[in-house]
Design a protein around this motif. Structure first.
Motif, PDB file in Angstrom:
ATOM      1  N   CYS A  99      33.681 111.047  22.546  1.00  9.16           N
ATOM      2  CA  CYS A  99      33.559 110.877  21.097  1.00  9.16           C
ATOM      3  C   CYS A  99      32.105 110.633  20.706  1.00  9.16           C
ATOM      4  O   CYS A  99      31.592 111.239  19.751  1.00  9.16           O
ATOM      5  N   TYR A 130      38.320 105.163  17.374  1.00 11.89           N
ATOM      6  CA  TYR A 130      37.603 105.756  16.243  1.00 11.89           C
ATOM      7  C   TYR A 130      37.092 104.672  15.289  1.00 11.89           C
ATOM      8  O   TYR A 130      35.970 104.765  14.802  1.00 11.89           O
ATOM      9  N   PHE A 135      34.556 105.096  12.241  1.00 18.00           N
ATOM     10  CA  PHE A 135      35.445 105.907  11.410  1.00 18.00           C
ATOM     11  C   PHE A 135      36.314 105.006  10.541  1.00 18.00           C
ATOM     12  O   PHE A 135      36.645 103.886  10.936  1.00 18.00           O
TER      13      PHE A 135
END
Length: 162
Positions: A99, A130, A135
């Motif tokens: 990621c 995330y 995020f």
């Protein structure tokens, strides 16, 4: 761990865990009976998109990621990515490394943000990862995913400005 460009020769190592993950039907919106040839063309992207693999010192493929623009035309400045980690190597930081790699790629390629269109809300490991990487959940499509064990669950749209 090394993250490098995936080659067609890597597919033989990717396919077994790709197939296992997709057939389980818990995290991707792909058809459960996705054929290998079609899967390969969906995952191994051509430039300017990219597909990478994370490998250990022995060259064993631990996981993979694909990254691309989320939309075309006037929406092409938003990136997207997808990740698969071999279940035999989960919990070792492979997903986090992939990621982070895709975020760096998107930033250096000039994208303004990254968006994930369909994060299954019951995939708590991914949602937590995330979030830890900045995020946020923009919204959730209620009952957008038919989970094989939990029934209809939500699909998150997640976003991070770059």
């Amino acid at each position: 761990m090394l993250i490098r460009e995936a080659t067609s020769g890597d597919w033989a190592a990717i396919w077994p865990f790709f197939h296992e993950i997709v057939a389980a039907g818990e995290t991707f919106t792909y058809p459960l009976d996705l054929a290998e040839k079609e899967a390969s063309s969906w995952w191994l992207l051509e430039s300017p998109s990219r597909t990478v693999v994370a490998v250990d010192d022995d060259g064993t493929v631990l996981g993979t990621a694909k990254m691309n623009n989320n939309h075309m035309g006037n929406g092409a400045h938003i990136a997207s990515a997808s990740y698969m980690v071999d279940p035999g190597h989960s919990g070792q930081g492979v997903g986090r490394a992939l990621c982070a790699y895709t975020l760096d790629w998107a930033r250096s390629a000039g994208f303004r943000a990254m968006q994930f269109n369909a994060v299954v809300e019951t995939n708590t490991h991914a949602v937590r990862l995330y979030h830890s990487l900045g995020f946020e959940i923009l919204g959730t499509l209620p009952e957008g995913f038919d989970h094989p064990k939990r029934g209809f669950v939500g699909l998150h749209i997640m976003y991070r400005r770059l």
